[in-house]
Design an enzyme around this catalytic site. Structure first.
Site, PDB file in Angstrom:
ATOM      1  N   CYS A  11      -5.276  58.147   9.050  1.00 33.63           N
ATOM      2  CA  CYS A  11      -4.752  58.448   7.714  1.00 33.63           C
ATOM      3  C   CYS A  11      -5.437  57.603   6.647  1.00 33.63           C
ATOM      4  CB  CYS A  11      -3.240  58.247   7.659  1.00 33.63           C
ATOM      5  SG  CYS A  11      -2.681  56.600   8.120  1.00 33.63           S
ATOM      6  N   GLN A  21       3.184  52.267  13.236  1.00 32.51           N
ATOM      7  CA  GLN A  21       2.828  51.251  14.229  1.00 32.51           C
ATOM      8  C   GLN A  21       3.874  50.143  14.322  1.00 32.51           C
ATOM      9  OE1 GLN A  21      -1.310  50.094  14.253  1.00 32.51           O
ATOM     10  NE2 GLN A  21      -0.828  48.069  15.043  1.00 32.51           N
ATOM     11  N   CYS A  47       0.459  59.469  13.273  1.00 32.94           N
ATOM     12  CA  CYS A  47       1.128  58.951  12.080  1.00 32.94           C
ATOM     13  C   CYS A  47       2.200  59.937  11.608  1.00 32.94           C
ATOM     14  CB  CYS A  47       0.077  58.736  10.993  1.00 32.94           C
ATOM     15  SG  CYS A  47       0.743  58.460   9.352  1.00 32.94           S
ATOM     16  N   GLU A  48       3.408  59.439  11.414  1.00 32.02           N
ATOM     17  CA  GLU A  48       4.491  60.325  11.008  1.00 32.02           C
ATOM     18  C   GLU A  48       4.377  60.759   9.545  1.00 32.02           C
ATOM     19  OE1 GLU A  48       8.209  57.465   9.839  1.00 32.02           O
ATOM     20  OE2 GLU A  48       7.835  57.758  11.968  1.00 32.02           O
ATOM     21  N   HIS A  49       3.486  60.131   8.784  1.00 33.72           N
ATOM     22  CA  HIS A  49       3.324  60.496   7.377  1.00 33.72           C
ATOM     23  C   HIS A  49       2.283  61.594   7.175  1.00 33.72           C
ATOM     24  CE1 HIS A  49       4.745  56.121   6.700  1.00 33.72           C
ATOM     25  NE2 HIS A  49       5.768  56.940   6.710  1.00 33.72           N
ATOM     26  N   HIS A  50       1.229  61.592   8.003  1.00 37.86           N
ATOM     27  CA  HIS A  50       0.158  62.573   7.820  1.00 37.86           C
ATOM     28  C   HIS A  50      -0.180  63.359   9.092  1.00 37.86           C
ATOM     29  CE1 HIS A  50      -0.529  59.370   4.760  1.00 37.86           C
ATOM     30  NE2 HIS A  50      -0.684  60.414   3.975  1.00 37.86           N
ATOM     31  N   HIS A  99      -6.082  53.775  12.129  1.00 38.80           N
ATOM     32  CA  HIS A  99      -5.272  54.882  11.628  1.00 38.80           C
ATOM     33  C   HIS A  99      -6.166  55.859  10.865  1.00 38.80           C
ATOM     34  CE1 HIS A  99      -1.133  52.944  12.046  1.00 38.80           C
ATOM     35  NE2 HIS A  99      -1.989  52.039  12.512  1.00 38.80           N
TER      36      HIS A  99
END
Length: 201
Positions: free
Chosen positions: A155, A125, A84-87, A153
């Site tokens: 996250c 995704q 995940c590019e956020h976490h 995910h």
């Protein structure tokens, strides 16, 4: 005039990992953690090796001798391991990829490789699903492309709302898969039936 930014080295990356360990509250110099920064950096080289590959190049070698084959080509249950590019935590699941050839077909391992290359990058995704479908469509120029990804995910399973067992499903339909409901239904039926296509073998 701005100075050229020097390339980051493995030593820079290891120093960043040591900083994170210390920030988390542990001692990066204790015996159990002393080699952790180097191990993490080696792991990252594998996790994110997709940045060093070009998915379009993977699909360039195709075959035109198909004896008139004009039915769906489907590769089901391709393992997806992304982050995940956020976490920066894992996204684990599977992808189903199909295309309807126009003139050319590609080796099936190439489809799996395209999924792998895009997965081995920081991702969401929705973008991953679109990238796979768009690249296959652009390079092979088939009658249509369909991609479905089902993934969990971390996250949201190991942090935040803590909802284990939840699966996210995304799809991208292009060409005949978008235009013809019958073709789309056939694809969805085949990827979800455990014995689809095997009853006559």
């Amino acid at each position: 005039m701005a100075e050229d930014k020097r390339p980051l080295t493995q030593q820079d990356a290891e120093a960043a990992v040591r900083t994170l360990i210390e920030w988390a509250g542990d001692d990066p110099n204790r015996e159990g953690l002393r080699d952790t920064p180097a191990r993490v950096v080696r792991s990252y080289e594998e996790f994110f090796e997709g940045y060093a590959a070009c998915p379009r190049d993977i699909l360039e070698r195709t075959f035109e001798e198909t004896d008139g084959y004009d039915e769906m080509v489907i590769l089901r249950d391709i393992r997806v391991e992304s982050y995940c590019e956020h976490h920066m935590v894992p996204i684990i699941g599977k992808a189903h990829v199909a295309y309807l050839p126009e003139r050319r077909v590609v080796g099936i391992s190439k489809l799996a490789r395209v999924v792998e290359v895009y997965s081995r990058r920081l991702q969401i995704q929705e973008k991953l699903t679109a990238q796979i479908a768009n690249t296959i469509n652009d390079v092979l120029q088939p009658k249509g492309v369909a991609v479905v990804i089902e993934a969990a995910h971390q996250c949201m399973t190991t942090r935040g709302v803590h909802k284990p067992g939840v699966t996210m499903v995304t799809s991208r339909m292009l060409g005949i898969f978008r235009e013809d409901p019958r073709t789309r239904r056939e694809f969805l039926s085949l990827i979800h039936s455990p014995n689809a296509g095997l009853s006559n073998i």
